[in-house]
Design a protein around this motif. Sequence first.
Motif, mmCIF file in Angstrom:
data_model
loop_
_atom_site.group_PDB
_atom_site.id
_atom_site.type_symbol
_atom_site.label_atom_id
_atom_site.label_comp_id
_atom_site.label_asym_id
_atom_site.label_seq_id
_atom_site.Cartn_x
_atom_site.Cartn_y
_atom_site.Cartn_z
ATOM 1 N N ILE A 211 0.941 -1.363 -0.113
ATOM 2 C CA ILE A 211 -0.215 0.268 0.436
ATOM 3 C C ILE A 211 0.554 1.470 -0.341
ATOM 4 O O ILE A 211 0.757 2.310 -0.928
ATOM 5 N N PHE A 212 1.847 0.951 0.948
ATOM 6 C CA PHE A 212 2.610 2.273 0.597
ATOM 7 C C PHE A 212 3.312 3.078 -0.441
ATOM 8 O O PHE A 212 3.040 3.686 -1.060
ATOM 9 N N GLU A 213 3.775 1.648 -0.898
ATOM 10 C CA GLU A 213 4.078 2.174 -2.863
ATOM 11 C C GLU A 213 3.249 2.907 -3.739
ATOM 12 O O GLU A 213 4.050 3.486 -4.217
ATOM 13 N N LYS A 214 2.493 2.207 -3.281
ATOM 14 C CA LYS A 214 0.591 3.282 -4.464
ATOM 15 C C LYS A 214 0.527 4.659 -3.702
ATOM 16 O O LYS A 214 0.108 5.259 -4.547
ATOM 17 N N MET A 215 1.145 5.120 -2.530
ATOM 18 C CA MET A 215 -0.074 5.766 -1.813
ATOM 19 C C MET A 215 1.405 7.277 -2.209
ATOM 20 O O MET A 215 1.904 8.129 -1.166
ATOM 21 N N LYS A 216 1.531 7.318 -3.457
ATOM 22 C CA LYS A 216 2.026 8.872 -3.761
ATOM 23 C C LYS A 216 1.484 9.507 -3.434
ATOM 24 O O LYS A 216 0.123 10.601 -3.292
ATOM 25 N N VAL A 217 2.533 10.872 -2.946
ATOM 26 C CA VAL A 217 1.883 12.437 -1.777
ATOM 27 C C VAL A 217 1.444 12.877 -2.743
ATOM 28 O O VAL A 217 0.642 13.981 -2.961
ATOM 29 N N GLU A 218 1.710 12.350 -4.908
ATOM 30 C CA GLU A 218 1.636 13.624 -5.949
ATOM 31 C C GLU A 218 -0.407 13.481 -6.134
ATOM 32 O O GLU A 218 -0.901 14.411 -6.484
ATOM 33 N N PHE A 219 -0.885 12.003 -5.285
ATOM 34 C CA PHE A 219 -2.154 12.401 -5.538
ATOM 35 C C PHE A 219 -3.131 13.102 -4.974
ATOM 36 O O PHE A 219 -4.397 13.215 -4.151
ATOM 37 N N VAL A 220 -2.505 13.824 -3.158
ATOM 38 C CA VAL A 220 -2.675 14.305 -2.383
ATOM 39 C C VAL A 220 -2.863 15.879 -2.447
ATOM 40 O O VAL A 220 -4.126 16.722 -2.914
ATOM 41 N N THR A 221 -1.853 15.936 -3.264
ATOM 42 C CA THR A 221 -1.497 17.209 -3.634
ATOM 43 C C THR A 221 -2.647 18.825 -4.740
ATOM 44 O O THR A 221 -3.028 19.722 -4.204
ATOM 45 N N PRO A 222 -3.291 17.751 -5.487
ATOM 46 C CA PRO A 222 -4.138 18.690 -6.104
ATOM 47 C C PRO A 222 -5.459 19.089 -5.271
ATOM 48 O O PRO A 222 -6.276 20.089 -5.665
ATOM 49 N N ALA A 223 -6.267 18.295 -4.302
ATOM 50 C CA ALA A 223 -7.035 18.676 -3.163
ATOM 51 C C ALA A 223 -6.452 20.163 -2.476
ATOM 52 O O ALA A 223 -7.264 21.271 -2.699
ATOM 53 N N VAL A 224 -4.942 19.786 -2.143
ATOM 54 C CA VAL A 224 -4.757 21.639 -1.513
ATOM 55 C C VAL A 224 -4.452 22.209 -2.804
ATOM 56 O O VAL A 224 -4.847 23.657 -2.100
ATOM 57 N N LEU A 225 -4.236 22.362 -4.017
ATOM 58 C CA LEU A 225 -3.699 23.457 -4.896
ATOM 59 C C LEU A 225 -5.040 24.162 -5.065
ATOM 60 O O LEU A 225 -5.547 25.360 -4.962
ATOM 61 N N TYR A 226 -6.410 23.282 -5.244
ATOM 62 C CA TYR A 226 -7.605 24.175 -5.438
ATOM 63 C C TYR A 226 -8.222 24.445 -4.009
ATOM 64 O O TYR A 226 -8.702 25.575 -4.142
ATOM 65 N N MET A 227 -7.961 23.860 -3.390
ATOM 66 C CA MET A 227 -8.671 24.975 -2.234
ATOM 67 C C MET A 227 -7.350 26.038 -1.017
ATOM 68 O O MET A 227 -8.131 27.285 -1.023
ATOM 69 N N CYS A 228 -6.521 26.120 -2.633
ATOM 70 C CA CYS A 228 -5.857 27.037 -2.365
ATOM 71 C C CYS A 228 -5.482 28.073 -3.424
ATOM 72 O O CYS A 228 -5.606 29.746 -2.585
#
Length: 302
Positions: A211-228
């Motif tokens: 699971i760790f290998e698939k959970m890339k930080v890149e998946f999270v950032t788009p939500a952050v950029l929209y909220m910013c």
Amino acid sequence: MSKIDFTGRVAIVTGAGAGLGRNHALELAKRGAKVVVNDLGGARDGTGSSDSAANKVVEEIKALGGEAVPNYDNVATVEGGENITKTAIDAFGKVDILINNAGILRDKSFAKMEEANWDAVGAVHLKGAYCVTRPAYINMRENGYGRIVMTTSGAGLFGNFGQTNYAAAKMGIVGLTNVLKLEGAKYNIKVNILAPVAATRLTEDVLPPPIFEKMKVEFVTPAVLYMCSEQCNDSGVIINAGLGYYSRSAMLTGPGAILSDGKKIPTPEEVMENWDKITSLEGPKYFDQLNEMFGEIGSLLQ
Ligand code: NAI
């Protein structure tokens, strides 16, 4: 679909020397933001410090043609928080975006949770959110614009064994946000909350390897950029993000039971008898603020 663009915007990302924060900083810079890369550069438990983490990410941003400056302050002190905003104003003139991301872990089961581990985690996550946000918020208020993203955790929202210190601090951030969204509204300051799941040094011994290998930080950032972004007009929303799945969590209130006419005090037995109704979450409501909750019992106040 309008494009999200941060040209002319100044962003602070705390804990941006590694993990999620590094990726948030890189992606903001790629879309034109000038970025303050804050990182104390310590170990996962918050001990130690080094300039190299922040410096490395600043170099990465510059190599991509972006603009960034490093800051090495500790988010957990008032002076550190003030200096982070000062770094942004000295280098770029203002603060438009703040991502409170810096974090540490000191897991222990509750019986073994000594004061030092309770305090250290609370200091970085909760006091850190206060120390960093206040000076940035004051600048945003003067400018009549701001986007703040706090970072909470599923450990706080739902519970996770061995993390009472971390969970308490992460839920404190939710309370802070519930109030700040109200106070910041008239200045066009939106404050939202990210609950990420991603492979970083904080989760390397928590998530199983496949699971760790698939959970890339890149998946999270788009939500952050929209909220910013300017386009985001919500405030006080909690977004879970990980592995391409995005959802909202919220504090909801069930329909409840009225056991009084506003004068007669119900007995504990009446509460017991109605417990299923009182605790039912069928048809829940979302209250944007405390006053709305009082509206529910308006008839009993007459
Ligand atoms: P990470 O350990 O890779 O990054 C955290 C960064 O914060 C580090 O570079 C560290 O040096 C910096 N930092 C720590 N204390 C600091 C301080 N006092 N002042 C300035 N910088 C400091 O961890 P990760 O996973 O990227 O964590 C980022 C945030 O996301 C944290 O708030 C964490 O609690 C939260 N989070 C992460 C999850 C995950 O699945 N990775 C899950 C839920 C929440």
